[in-house]
Design a protein around this motif. Sequence first.
Motif, PDB file in Angstrom:
ATOM      1  N   LEU A 105      -5.725  -5.619  -3.945  1.00  0.00           N
ATOM      2  CA  LEU A 105      -5.980  -3.833  -3.375  1.00  0.00           C
ATOM      3  C   LEU A 105      -5.724  -3.114  -2.787  1.00  0.00           C
ATOM      4  O   LEU A 105      -5.645  -1.961  -2.655  1.00  0.00           O
ATOM      5  CB  LEU A 105      -7.122  -4.268  -2.143  1.00  0.00           C
ATOM      6  CG  LEU A 105      -9.685  -5.405  -2.886  1.00  0.00           C
ATOM      7  CD1 LEU A 105     -10.003  -5.092  -1.629  1.00  0.00           C
ATOM      8  CD2 LEU A 105      -9.729  -4.287  -3.377  1.00  0.00           C
TER       9      LEU A 105
ATOM     10  N   GLU B  55      -4.405  -1.337  -6.202  1.00  0.00           N
ATOM     11  CA  GLU B  55      -5.106  -0.477  -6.360  1.00  0.00           C
ATOM     12  C   GLU B  55      -4.944   1.353  -5.247  1.00  0.00           C
ATOM     13  O   GLU B  55      -5.006   1.866  -4.767  1.00  0.00           O
ATOM     14  CB  GLU B  55      -6.646  -0.546  -6.231  1.00  0.00           C
ATOM     15  CG  GLU B  55      -7.054  -1.823  -7.361  1.00  0.00           C
ATOM     16  CD  GLU B  55      -7.465  -1.634  -8.442  1.00  0.00           C
ATOM     17  OE1 GLU B  55      -7.517  -0.800  -8.591  1.00  0.00           O
ATOM     18  OE2 GLU B  55      -6.616  -2.695  -8.714  1.00  0.00           O
TER      19      GLU B  55
ATOM     20  N   HIS C 177      -5.936   5.164  -5.979  1.00  0.00           N
ATOM     21  CA  HIS C 177      -7.571   5.772  -6.620  1.00  0.00           C
ATOM     22  C   HIS C 177      -6.509   7.540  -6.779  1.00  0.00           C
ATOM     23  O   HIS C 177      -6.056   7.902  -5.382  1.00  0.00           O
ATOM     24  CB  HIS C 177      -8.398   5.085  -5.032  1.00  0.00           C
ATOM     25  CG  HIS C 177      -8.470   3.699  -5.295  1.00  0.00           C
ATOM     26  ND1 HIS C 177      -9.440   4.082  -6.176  1.00  0.00           N
ATOM     27  CD2 HIS C 177      -8.794   2.923  -4.675  1.00  0.00           C
ATOM     28  CE1 HIS C 177      -9.758   2.293  -6.275  1.00  0.00           C
ATOM     29  NE2 HIS C 177      -9.666   2.313  -4.282  1.00  0.00           N
TER      30      HIS C 177
ATOM     31  N   TYR D 298      -6.657  -9.269  -1.014  1.00  0.00           N
ATOM     32  CA  TYR D 298      -6.330  -8.157  -0.585  1.00  0.00           C
ATOM     33  C   TYR D 298      -4.870  -7.511  -1.250  1.00  0.00           C
ATOM     34  O   TYR D 298      -4.679  -6.228  -1.353  1.00  0.00           O
ATOM     35  CB  TYR D 298      -5.639  -8.524   1.264  1.00  0.00           C
ATOM     36  CG  TYR D 298      -7.184  -9.821   1.601  1.00  0.00           C
ATOM     37  CD1 TYR D 298      -8.334  -8.698   1.555  1.00  0.00           C
ATOM     38  CD2 TYR D 298      -6.440 -10.019   2.813  1.00  0.00           C
ATOM     39  CE1 TYR D 298      -9.116  -9.239   1.950  1.00  0.00           C
ATOM     40  CE2 TYR D 298      -7.844 -10.276   3.453  1.00  0.00           C
ATOM     41  CZ  TYR D 298      -8.802  -9.744   3.037  1.00  0.00           C
ATOM     42  OH  TYR D 298     -10.097 -10.593   3.986  1.00  0.00           O
TER      43      TYR D 298
ATOM     44  N   LYS E  44      -8.747  -7.661   8.074  1.00  0.00           N
ATOM     45  CA  LYS E  44      -8.507  -9.059   7.379  1.00  0.00           C
ATOM     46  C   LYS E  44      -7.209  -9.522   8.287  1.00  0.00           C
ATOM     47  O   LYS E  44      -7.314 -11.009   8.065  1.00  0.00           O
ATOM     48  CB  LYS E  44      -7.139  -8.187   6.080  1.00  0.00           C
ATOM     49  CG  LYS E  44      -8.840  -6.978   4.820  1.00  0.00           C
ATOM     50  CD  LYS E  44      -8.139  -6.258   4.188  1.00  0.00           C
ATOM     51  CE  LYS E  44      -8.484  -5.249   3.073  1.00  0.00           C
ATOM     52  NZ  LYS E  44      -7.713  -4.101   2.713  1.00  0.00           N
TER      53      LYS E  44
ATOM     54  N   SER F 121       0.489  -1.214  -0.284  1.00  0.00           N
ATOM     55  CA  SER F 121      -0.331   0.130  -0.131  1.00  0.00           C
ATOM     56  C   SER F 121       0.822   1.476   0.141  1.00  0.00           C
ATOM     57  O   SER F 121       0.681   2.055  -0.749  1.00  0.00           O
ATOM     58  CB  SER F 121      -1.031   0.068   1.485  1.00  0.00           C
ATOM     59  OG  SER F 121      -1.954  -1.102   0.950  1.00  0.00           O
TER      60      SER F 121
ATOM     61  N   GLU G  85      -6.026   7.191   1.987  1.00  0.00           N
ATOM     62  CA  GLU G  85      -7.319   6.587   1.732  1.00  0.00           C
ATOM     63  C   GLU G  85      -7.272   6.100   2.932  1.00  0.00           C
ATOM     64  O   GLU G  85      -8.658   5.653   3.222  1.00  0.00           O
ATOM     65  CB  GLU G  85      -5.809   4.992   1.198  1.00  0.00           C
ATOM     66  CG  GLU G  85      -7.264   3.902   0.929  1.00  0.00           C
ATOM     67  CD  GLU G  85      -6.112   2.530  -0.456  1.00  0.00           C
ATOM     68  OE1 GLU G  85      -5.611   2.112   0.685  1.00  0.00           O
ATOM     69  OE2 GLU G  85      -6.638   2.463  -1.037  1.00  0.00           O
TER      70      GLU G  85
END
Length: 270
Positions: A265, A268, A270, A262, A202, A164, A176
């Motif tokens: 994601l 990703e 954004h 996971y 998670k 991340s 985020e």
Amino acid sequence: MAAEGNVSGYIQHHLTNAQMCMADGGLAFNHACHDAGFWTWHIDSLLFSVGLGALFLFIFYKAGQKATTGVPGKFQCFVEMMVEFVDGAVRDAFHRTDRVIAPIGLTIFVWIFLMNLMDLIPVDFVPHVAGLMGAEYFKIVPTTDLNITLGMSIAVFGLIIFYSIKVKGLKGFTKELTLNPFNHWLMIPFNFLLESVTLLAKPFSLALRLFGNLYAGELIFILIAALVPLWAQWALSVPWAIFHILVIVLQAFIFMMLTIVYLALAHEDH
């Protein structure tokens, strides 16, 4: 079958790990570790988890050494099927290029499968052998130990945080957590609380799902051994073992797929 008045003790004995800790300046085992707190090692879970991980590495290393471009043998075919199966699952869920994700998925799937597979060994066999060698307690299914499943989940959680920050940057990752789902500065505390709970859920869901399913399966085997006469145990244990094979494979697959999702994601931006 356990003695009628000792069923509870029989079940408790089979669900207790072999423990080692530091007490009174030296090593202590089992009952002496009850008050040792955090620094208590489940040596049976560690032994089998590390041993099965080493077995996985050895098997796939040998397959790589013996791989041929000609007609493959049965062993090479099996390993190639496993690799292609995991690679296909990764391609379906992970739509970026990363040379690490597929090996992580393969490692998780095969390692957890091997640990789950130990649940098919008769519940009295290994503890009896260990008892002859002086071990009071001895469990052989690492995934029925919450310490093992939670440890793997924490490792996955670390990868989630790492990717991340790597993909989005520290600033992007912070945004985020604080500006999603409501993109307004007044909602930052609420967003942060909501996203933190979602993020922390998670690893806990991964650990508890695997632990709960395998622990329940092991408990049923133990109950059959404790309550059913020896001559009749096969009538219950064999059908349950056949059904449990599905649980063993499915739980390894679910853990692998959720890890891949996971990590996808986490990539990703954004």
